[in-house]
Design a protein around this motif. Structure first.
Motif, PDB file in Angstrom:
ATOM      1  N   LEU A  53       0.871  -1.087   0.214  1.00 14.99           N
ATOM      2  CA  LEU A  53       0.009   0.003   0.004  1.00 14.99           C
ATOM      3  C   LEU A  53       0.873   1.280   0.012  1.00 14.99           C
ATOM      4  O   LEU A  53       0.683   2.175  -0.661  1.00 14.99           O
ATOM      5  N   ILE A  54       1.994   1.160   0.804  1.00 12.36           N
ATOM      6  CA  ILE A  54       2.804   2.285   1.145  1.00 12.36           C
ATOM      7  C   ILE A  54       3.741   2.582  -0.269  1.00 12.36           C
ATOM      8  O   ILE A  54       3.850   3.923  -0.605  1.00 12.36           O
ATOM      9  N   TYR A  55       4.049   1.502  -0.874  1.00 16.16           N
ATOM     10  CA  TYR A  55       5.188   1.896  -2.077  1.00 16.16           C
ATOM     11  C   TYR A  55       4.756   2.490  -3.263  1.00 16.16           C
ATOM     12  O   TYR A  55       5.192   3.529  -3.789  1.00 16.16           O
ATOM     13  N   PRO A  56       3.341   2.297  -3.640  1.00 14.85           N
ATOM     14  CA  PRO A  56       2.773   3.133  -4.777  1.00 14.85           C
ATOM     15  C   PRO A  56       2.778   4.542  -4.606  1.00 14.85           C
ATOM     16  O   PRO A  56       2.608   5.342  -5.630  1.00 14.85           O
ATOM     17  N   LEU A  57       2.372   4.817  -3.007  1.00 14.97           N
ATOM     18  CA  LEU A  57       2.235   6.279  -2.848  1.00 14.97           C
ATOM     19  C   LEU A  57       3.770   6.774  -2.807  1.00 14.97           C
ATOM     20  O   LEU A  57       3.686   7.895  -2.876  1.00 14.97           O
ATOM     21  N   LEU A  58       4.693   6.221  -2.314  1.00 15.70           N
ATOM     22  CA  LEU A  58       5.936   6.995  -2.072  1.00 15.70           C
ATOM     23  C   LEU A  58       6.796   6.784  -3.253  1.00 15.70           C
ATOM     24  O   LEU A  58       7.651   7.717  -3.417  1.00 15.70           O
ATOM     25  N   MET A  59       6.747   5.799  -3.971  1.00 11.97           N
ATOM     26  CA  MET A  59       7.643   5.523  -5.029  1.00 11.97           C
ATOM     27  C   MET A  59       7.802   7.006  -6.120  1.00 11.97           C
ATOM     28  O   MET A  59       8.809   7.174  -6.548  1.00 11.97           O
ATOM     29  N   ILE A  89       4.111  17.067  -0.098  1.00 12.30           N
ATOM     30  CA  ILE A  89       3.688  15.883  -1.000  1.00 12.30           C
ATOM     31  C   ILE A  89       4.299  14.487  -0.162  1.00 12.30           C
ATOM     32  O   ILE A  89       3.314  13.772   0.117  1.00 12.30           O
ATOM     33  N   SER A  90       5.333  14.537   0.374  1.00 11.08           N
ATOM     34  CA  SER A  90       5.821  13.532   1.136  1.00 11.08           C
ATOM     35  C   SER A  90       5.199  13.241   2.249  1.00 11.08           C
ATOM     36  O   SER A  90       4.869  12.225   2.683  1.00 11.08           O
ATOM     37  N   LEU A  91       4.836  14.313   3.220  1.00 10.05           N
ATOM     38  CA  LEU A  91       4.085  14.204   4.264  1.00 10.05           C
ATOM     39  C   LEU A  91       2.757  13.655   3.976  1.00 10.05           C
ATOM     40  O   LEU A  91       2.284  13.200   5.099  1.00 10.05           O
ATOM     41  N   SER A  92       2.284  14.170   3.175  1.00 10.24           N
ATOM     42  CA  SER A  92       0.695  14.061   2.722  1.00 10.24           C
ATOM     43  C   SER A  92       0.880  12.399   2.214  1.00 10.24           C
ATOM     44  O   SER A  92      -0.325  11.586   2.905  1.00 10.24           O
ATOM     45  N   ALA A  97      -1.040   6.863   3.829  1.00 12.48           N
ATOM     46  CA  ALA A  97      -0.610   5.443   4.023  1.00 12.48           C
ATOM     47  C   ALA A  97      -0.865   4.991   5.349  1.00 12.48           C
ATOM     48  O   ALA A  97      -1.632   3.909   5.649  1.00 12.48           O
ATOM     49  N   LEU A  98      -0.724   5.995   6.548  1.00 12.52           N
ATOM     50  CA  LEU A  98      -0.983   5.453   7.723  1.00 12.52           C
ATOM     51  C   LEU A  98      -2.495   5.548   8.136  1.00 12.52           C
ATOM     52  O   LEU A  98      -3.002   4.575   8.749  1.00 12.52           O
ATOM     53  N   THR A  99      -3.271   6.453   7.562  1.00 12.19           N
ATOM     54  CA  THR A  99      -4.746   6.289   7.457  1.00 12.19           C
ATOM     55  C   THR A  99      -5.294   5.348   6.950  1.00 12.19           C
ATOM     56  O   THR A  99      -6.308   4.608   7.424  1.00 12.19           O
ATOM     57  N   VAL A 100      -4.827   4.851   5.675  1.00 12.14           N
ATOM     58  CA  VAL A 100      -5.152   3.525   5.136  1.00 12.14           C
ATOM     59  C   VAL A 100      -5.138   2.439   6.224  1.00 12.14           C
ATOM     60  O   VAL A 100      -5.732   1.715   6.259  1.00 12.14           O
ATOM     61  N   TYR A 101      -3.858   2.215   6.526  1.00 16.72           N
ATOM     62  CA  TYR A 101      -3.550   1.264   7.473  1.00 16.72           C
ATOM     63  C   TYR A 101      -4.368   1.211   8.704  1.00 16.72           C
ATOM     64  O   TYR A 101      -4.976   0.132   9.047  1.00 16.72           O
ATOM     65  N   TYR A 431      -4.908   3.076  15.762  1.00 17.56           N
ATOM     66  CA  TYR A 431      -6.400   2.763  15.680  1.00 17.56           C
ATOM     67  C   TYR A 431      -6.896   3.853  16.556  1.00 17.56           C
ATOM     68  O   TYR A 431      -8.116   4.437  16.134  1.00 17.56           O
ATOM     69  N   ARG A 432      -6.395   4.367  17.672  1.00 14.78           N
ATOM     70  CA  ARG A 432      -6.935   5.538  18.468  1.00 14.78           C
ATOM     71  C   ARG A 432      -6.766   6.797  17.769  1.00 14.78           C
ATOM     72  O   ARG A 432      -7.588   7.609  17.968  1.00 14.78           O
ATOM     73  N   TRP A 433      -5.912   6.776  16.697  1.00 20.07           N
ATOM     74  CA  TRP A 433      -5.812   8.073  16.010  1.00 20.07           C
ATOM     75  C   TRP A 433      -6.386   8.180  14.645  1.00 20.07           C
ATOM     76  O   TRP A 433      -5.753   9.022  14.052  1.00 20.07           O
ATOM     77  N   ARG A 434      -6.900   7.106  14.555  1.00 23.78           N
ATOM     78  CA  ARG A 434      -7.382   6.631  13.083  1.00 23.78           C
ATOM     79  C   ARG A 434      -8.317   8.074  12.356  1.00 23.78           C
ATOM     80  O   ARG A 434      -8.105   8.419  11.322  1.00 23.78           O
ATOM     81  N   ILE A 435      -9.415   8.521  13.348  1.00 23.06           N
ATOM     82  CA  ILE A 435     -10.173   9.686  12.957  1.00 23.06           C
ATOM     83  C   ILE A 435      -9.037  10.980  12.644  1.00 23.06           C
ATOM     84  O   ILE A 435      -9.334  11.424  11.861  1.00 23.06           O
ATOM     85  N   ASN A 436      -8.200  11.124  13.668  1.00 29.21           N
ATOM     86  CA  ASN A 436      -7.434  12.323  13.698  1.00 29.21           C
ATOM     87  C   ASN A 436      -6.403  12.150  12.413  1.00 29.21           C
ATOM     88  O   ASN A 436      -6.238  13.235  11.740  1.00 29.21           O
ATOM     89  N   LEU A 437      -6.028  10.982  12.105  1.00 31.44           N
ATOM     90  CA  LEU A 437      -5.055  10.677  10.993  1.00 31.44           C
ATOM     91  C   LEU A 437      -5.920  10.968   9.667  1.00 31.44           C
ATOM     92  O   LEU A 437      -5.286  11.737   8.512  1.00 31.44           O
ATOM     93  N   THR A 438      -7.072  10.698   9.661  1.00 27.97           N
ATOM     94  CA  THR A 438      -7.906  11.064   8.448  1.00 27.97           C
ATOM     95  C   THR A 438      -8.014  12.566   8.074  1.00 27.97           C
ATOM     96  O   THR A 438      -7.836  12.846   7.159  1.00 27.97           O
ATOM     97  N   TYR A 439      -8.268  13.284   9.448  1.00 27.26           N
ATOM     98  CA  TYR A 439      -8.497  14.673   9.110  1.00 27.26           C
ATOM     99  C   TYR A 439      -7.018  15.392   8.759  1.00 27.26           C
ATOM    100  O   TYR A 439      -7.047  16.368   7.833  1.00 27.26           O
ATOM    101  N   VAL A 440      -6.077  14.796   9.337  1.00 26.82           N
ATOM    102  CA  VAL A 440      -4.891  15.380   9.189  1.00 26.82           C
ATOM    103  C   VAL A 440      -4.453  15.049   7.561  1.00 26.82           C
ATOM    104  O   VAL A 440      -3.852  16.114   6.863  1.00 26.82           O
ATOM    105  N   SER A 441      -4.442  13.777   7.240  1.00 25.20           N
ATOM    106  CA  SER A 441      -4.187  13.626   5.901  1.00 25.20           C
ATOM    107  C   SER A 441      -4.931  14.374   4.897  1.00 25.20           C
ATOM    108  O   SER A 441      -4.225  15.096   3.798  1.00 25.20           O
ATOM    109  N   ALA A 442      -6.205  14.592   5.133  1.00 28.19           N
ATOM    110  CA  ALA A 442      -7.084  15.553   4.243  1.00 28.19           C
ATOM    111  C   ALA A 442      -6.524  16.711   4.164  1.00 28.19           C
ATOM    112  O   ALA A 442      -6.528  17.516   3.113  1.00 28.19           O
ATOM    113  N   ALA A 443      -6.221  17.392   5.491  1.00 32.53           N
ATOM    114  CA  ALA A 443      -5.842  18.681   5.526  1.00 32.53           C
ATOM    115  C   ALA A 443      -4.725  19.023   4.851  1.00 32.53           C
ATOM    116  O   ALA A 443      -4.284  19.990   3.989  1.00 32.53           O
TER     117      ALA A 443
END
Length: 465
Positions: A53-59, A89-92, A97-101, A431-443
């Motif tokens: 999942l992460i390599y197609p995003l990072l490569m 771009i890298s940070l996003s 990837a963390l959000t997907v996981y 898992y505890r941060w999953r919602i926050n990760l989604t918001y941070v990723s979108a932002a």
């Protein structure tokens, strides 16, 4: 042959190939039975398949970065705007990837739903949200779901309520007097002959702790009697069939004189016992005057005997106590629980839950799973199930009220107890941060796109001029 071996070795080092094979294995093994995701081999597969999942995003980012660095090395200058763009771009991509996981690969709801599927109902446990309503009404509802107070309290009976008053410290370290008063109000409708609120503190004077924590006013309003179990008229009580650590105990006679014994516990992690719930609560019925070294009421002798017999987690002592004095009704106050370095130095967790059952093993099992612990690994629950004290198998527990997967909140364990949990530390935190990760990723993606858009707009204006 050598060429084939060389190709195979090369293939086994390829993260795409390993990720693909691991993902197939994960889907094959856990797709039809999600609870298998907690197995060690499935955890490893989940971690390795994450590469797919992460390599197609990072490569693409890495390829672009490589070309950019080559170009910049030739020109000997790096645009600060371009560098910031690559960083964003890298940070996003990393947060995506963390959000997907966190939201797809880690799926506790599916695991718990499958694991809690009822196959044979041996006992029932109620699971209720308080949600700011009347505590007494919520507690009554929880008791009604498993038969009602009439089933547990015969008329004119003697009732002993055992809260957790381990020391003079506010809830959630100790049992909230408000829930004790709510329970007494429910019980009084059955006209009991007496209601005792009884415990033997491990630190300080029990009656002084009662007074400091607000129990004296509860006793005055309800007519209940406060009892210090560390002292009084003691009687010898045998463990049926012999115990694991103790074959018998000395108890205050009221412990056995009670027709109904209710363990009303906190919901906490524990630095030694892993969790402290309705069963661990019975440490308080062992008198400090007998099992401590006066003037200290701490029950050191219980710990010493456990240590002599290799009972590292006090499971044998706890189970012996629960066999010597059967718990008739087990109640866990999970409105405000404690995680981390429990039972005293942990952090509060607001769950707004009440958990009630007649089988203390089953009741503690439900609470343990909600906390993120595997009941098959928690020493006290495992041993209690082995000795027939109750069941720690969710398939045999009918959970009434809320669904366990809807109230699941994995606790931080006490230091050294990570292996008792259903999910790894990384999985728990993601898992505890999953919602926050989604918001941070979108932002981050919004910020990144806006920034790149502003660069392009600036260039277009420059060319226009």
């Amino acid at each position: 042959m050598n060429k084939a071996k060389k190709s195979l070795r090369h293939l086994m080092k390829n993260p795409y190939f390993l990720g693909f094979i691991s993902l197939l294995w994960l889907l094959f093994r856990s797709g039809t039975k999600p609870s298998r995701i907690t197995y060690p081999c499935q955890r490893a597969s989940a971690a390795i398949s994450f590469h797919l999942l992460i390599y197609p995003l990072l490569m693409p980012i890495l390829i672009f970065l490589k070309k950019f660095l080559k170009a910049s090395s030739r020109s000997q200058r790096v645009s600060s705007k371009m560098a910031l763009s690559i960083f964003l771009i890298s940070l996003s991509a990393i947060f995506t990837a963390l959000t997907v996981y966190a939201n797809i690969i880690i799926n506790p709801r599916a695991v718990l739903s499958e694991r809690a599927a009822l196959t044979e109902s041996k006992t029932a446990v109620s699971l209720i949200r308080v949600n700011g309503g009347s505590l007494e009404e919520s507690l009554r509802e929880a008791i009604n779901l498993i038969g009602g107070i009439d089933y547990y309290i015969p008329p004119s009976s003697k009732v002993l309520i055992k809260p957790n008053i381990v020391r003079n410290q506010e809830p959630p370290d100790t049992t909230d007097p408000a829930i004790v008063e709510a329970l007494i109000n429910i019980i009084k409708r059955k006209n009991p002959s007496v209601i005792w609120i009884a415990d033997g503190s491990g630190e300080g004077n029990t009656l002084e702790n009662f007074k400091s924590l607000g129990y004296l006013s509860v006793a005055e309003r309800t007519g209940a009697v406060l009892v210090d179990l560390n002292f009084g008229n003691m009687i010898n009580v045998s463990v049926p069939g012999g115990g694991v650590i103790f074959n018998s105990f000395l108890f205050n006679r009221l412990v056995m004189e009670a027709d109904v014994f209710i363990s009303l516990a906190c919901m906490k992690t524990h630095s030694q016992a892993v969790v402290t719930l309705t069963m661990k609560n019975l440490i308080g019925i062992a008198p400090g005057s007998v099992y401590g070294y006066p003037p200290s009421p701490t029950k050191w002798i219980l710990h010493e005997k456990a240590g002599e017999k290799g009972d590292q987690y006090m499971a044998g002592v706890i189970v012996d106590l629960c066999r010597a004095r059967k718990i008739d009704l087990a109640i866990i106050d999970g409105r405000i629980a404690m995680e981390g370095e429990g039972p005293h130095e942990g952090d509060p967790v607001k769950l707004d839950l009440l958990i009630v059952g007649a089988d203390p093993v089953a009741t503690d099992t439900v609470a343990s799973v909600i906390m993120g612990f595997d009941p098959e690994k928690v020493p006290t629950l495992h041993l209690a199930n082995q000795l027939g004290l109750g069941t720690n198998n969710l398939h045999e527990i009918e959970i009434k009220g809320e669904k366990i997967e809807n109230v699941f909140y994995p606790f931080k364990p006490a230091t050294g107890h990570e292996n008792f949990q259903l999910f790894s530390t990384i999985e728990r935190e993601l898992y505890r941060w999953r919602i926050n990760l989604t918001y941070v990723s979108a932002a981050l993606w919004i910020i990144t796109l806006l920034y790149i858009g502003s660069i392009k707009a600036g260039r277009q204006r420059y060319r226009a001029h």
